[in-house]
Design an enzyme around this catalytic site. Structure first.
Site, short mmCIF file in Angstrom:
data_model
loop_
_atom_site.label_atom_id
_atom_site.label_comp_id
_atom_site.label_asym_id
_atom_site.label_seq_id
_atom_site.Cartn_x
_atom_site.Cartn_y
_atom_site.Cartn_z
N LYS A 351 0.85 -1.19 0.00
CA LYS A 351 0.00 0.00 0.00
C LYS A 351 0.89 1.24 0.00
CE LYS A 351 -3.60 -2.38 2.64
NZ LYS A 351 -4.70 -2.38 1.67
N ARG A 428 -10.10 -11.86 0.77
CA ARG A 428 -10.99 -12.86 0.16
C ARG A 428 -10.36 -14.25 0.16
NH1 ARG A 428 -11.28 -9.36 -5.16
NH2 ARG A 428 -11.03 -7.79 -3.51
#
EC number: 3.4.11.1
Length: 569
Positions: A351, A428
């Site tokens: 990030k 996920r």
């Protein structure tokens, strides 16, 4: 994988909690006790964590606030205490030709104060709009001060009454008050049921408004509020039960907030697992726990989960709590699955850049916090007729030579293969395992801080929900309307699955920016049995308050309400 479900055995360690403990006395006048993380045992725990993570973080010394609640029917003029708080709508503040209140209760208070209330509220420009509040020190009442809080429209919502409780708590902090009362200027149009729900919402607001997470501050003020009377909404066992219920849910919300607020050098996957076991040991009459280590997860072929965790020095812990009522027939079996990334660096797709908020990625276990907070609350409420499984695949997404790489192909626990095209779409991958192991239940709700796309679509205060089941959508939305937490159903557009196809595996783990929240939900759908009703809740926005720079505990209240709707209580 069904072997993971319904495990009834667990081993517990004398490992002290660094989070808040709650104790309740009888329903009529109960107390909410927040145990600080600065006790001798908590300091030992903080020190043990520090040795592992080099954080050297210790908690501050503070006393636990206790609030006793009572529902009363007395004349507001006669009530004696520090602050009398009156919630008023814009309609309640209507004046006659002489600038006097038309509302009977405000008329009575104003008359007792020789017109000073109407005069002072005019000077303060108080009109009853939502969010308005003013505290007045006026002689002539049994209370030392009177606080007016705006409720907005006459058809005030759960959120408005919760804000009333929060405003009363804020007034108590400001005035260093120890005993306050809350009343509504008008209860016209409120049915007996609405009065009960209003009392519950007021209690929730007051408790959460009083609570401050000061564990990591070197200095903090002690809460002064000791008692709160709810006036004019009824008395007796029903309202007592509602107030007690609200306090039980608040215990879960506060745990959820503390879990999210805790920094990653304190809340590791191992510590999160210990907190889960603490819930099971505290409520051992209805809870069991099973914590799987890395080797056990390997045996169960949890490849997608373990690959995410591979780069971290803090090993993964797979958490499974099982709630079973101590007696009675089980009518339904349901599961709550929470994303449990105690820190998310993004992995090799790290990030970076404006808006990436890597410093806030401790909140990437907000789904797990909601699930465990709900577990704590349900341990106190003890609903009948429903078995609930709480699943968290806890780990960190870090960077190292052993970490997951872009382009890797991994195998999920149901045998499907996934080409990793973005290591920052890791949640996920872990959720797929939690969902897959729950095929023995009738309904699954998973919660995750999954996509920035959902925040872009719905903003910071609304969670997106995705489900193929209209019935489940109605159930959960109805629960959210009671809790006051905002949800919005988004489409599961099957045609978007084309962007998730891989040339070398069954699927990729992200389909790019367009419709990112939808493709994430479609990915999770691949791991759900068609016979199971399933919902995905993306709470990336409302899990954190930028304004307060604090966790919200979002999701706990709605989950508890939903479980109760599936119980025989």
């Amino acid at each position: 994988m069904n072997g993971v479900l319904c495990s009834s055995s667990s081993s517990f360690h004398s490992y002290p909690s660094i989070f808040t403990k709650f104790q309740s006395s009888p329903i009529w006048s109960f107390s909410i006790s927040v145990t600080p993380l600065c006790s001798r045992r908590a300091k030992r725990m903080a020190h043990s964590i520090a040795r592992d993570t080099l954080g050297l973080t210790h908690t501050n010394q503070s006393d636990a606030p206790k609030i006793s609640f009572a529902a009363k029917e007395i004349d507001l003029v006669e009530w004696k205490g520090d602050i009398l708080t009156v919630g008023a709508t814009e309609k309640d503040l209507a004046r006659d030709g002489n600038s006097k209140f038309q509302n009977p209760l405000l008329q009575k208070l104003d008359s007792k104060l020789s017109g000073l209330l109407s005069e002072a509220s005019s000077e303060e420009d108080f009109s009853g709009k939502a969010g308005q509040s003013t505290i007045l020190r006026l002689p002539g009442l049994g209370s030392k001060r009177i606080a007016l809080v705006g409720l907005g429209s006459p058809t005030s919502s759960t959120a408005a009454y919760r804000c009333l409780g929060e405003a009363a708590a804020a007034a108590a902090k400001s005035a260093q008050a120890s005993n306050i009362a809350i009343a509504l200027a008008s209860t016209d149009g409120l049915s007996a049921e609405l009065k009960l729900s209003s009392a519950s919402a007021i209690t929730t607001g007051a408790v959460l408004g009083t609570f401050e997470d000061n564990r990591f501050k070197s200095e903090s003020k002690k809460p002064t509020l000791k008692s709160l009377d709810i006036l004019g909404l009824g008395t007796g066992p029903e309202i007592e039960k509602k107030i007690k219920y609200a306090a039980d849910v608040c215990a879960g919300v506060i745990l959820g907030r503390e879990l999210v607020n805790a920094p990653a050098n304190v809340l590791t996957p191992a510590v999160l697992a210990e907190e889960a076991k603490k819930i099971a040991s505290t409520y051992s009459d209805v809870f069991s726990a099973n914590i799987l280590d890395v080797e056990q997860c390997k045996e169960l072929k949890m490849g997608s989960y373990l690959r995410v965790a591979a780069a971290s020095a803090n090993p993964a812990h797979f958490i499974h709590l099982c709630y079973k009522p101590s007696s009675g027939e089980i009518k339904k079996k349901i599961a709550l699955v929470g994303k449990g990334l105690t820190f998310d660096s993004g992995g090799y797709n790290i990030k970076t850049g404006p808006g990436c908020s890597i410093e806030l990625m401790k909140f990437d276990m907000g789904g797990a916090a909601a699930v465990l907070g709900a577990a704590k609350a349900l341990g106190q409420i003890k609903p009948a007729g429903v078995e609930v499984h709480f699943i968290v695949a806890a780990c960190e997404n870090m960077i190292s030579g052993t970490g997951m790489r872009p382009g890797d192909i991994i195998t999920a626990s149901n045998g499907k293969t996934i080409e990793v095209n973005n290591t920052d779409a890791e949640g996920r991958l872990t959720l797929s395992v939690g969902i897959s192991c729950n095929q023995g239940v009738e309904k699954i709700v998973d919660l995750a801080t999954l996509t920035g796309a959902c925040v872009v679509a719905l903003g910071p205060s609304i969670a997106g929900i995705f489900t193929p089941s209209d019935d489940l959508a109605k159930e959960v939305v109805a629960a959210s309307e009671v809790s006051g937490e905002k949800l919005w159903r988004l489409p599961m557009e099957d045609s978007y699955w084309d962007s998730m196809k891989s040339g070398v595996a069954d699927m990729v783990n992200t389909g790019g920016r367009p419709g990112g929240a939808i493709t994430a939900a479609l990915f999770l759908k691949q791991f759900v049995n068609e016979k199971v009703q399933w919902m995905h809740i993306d709470l990336a926005g409302p899990v954190w308050s930028d304004k307060k720079k604090n966790a919200t505990g979002f999701g706990v209240s709605t989950l508890v309400e939903w479980v109760l709707k599936n119980s025989t209580n």
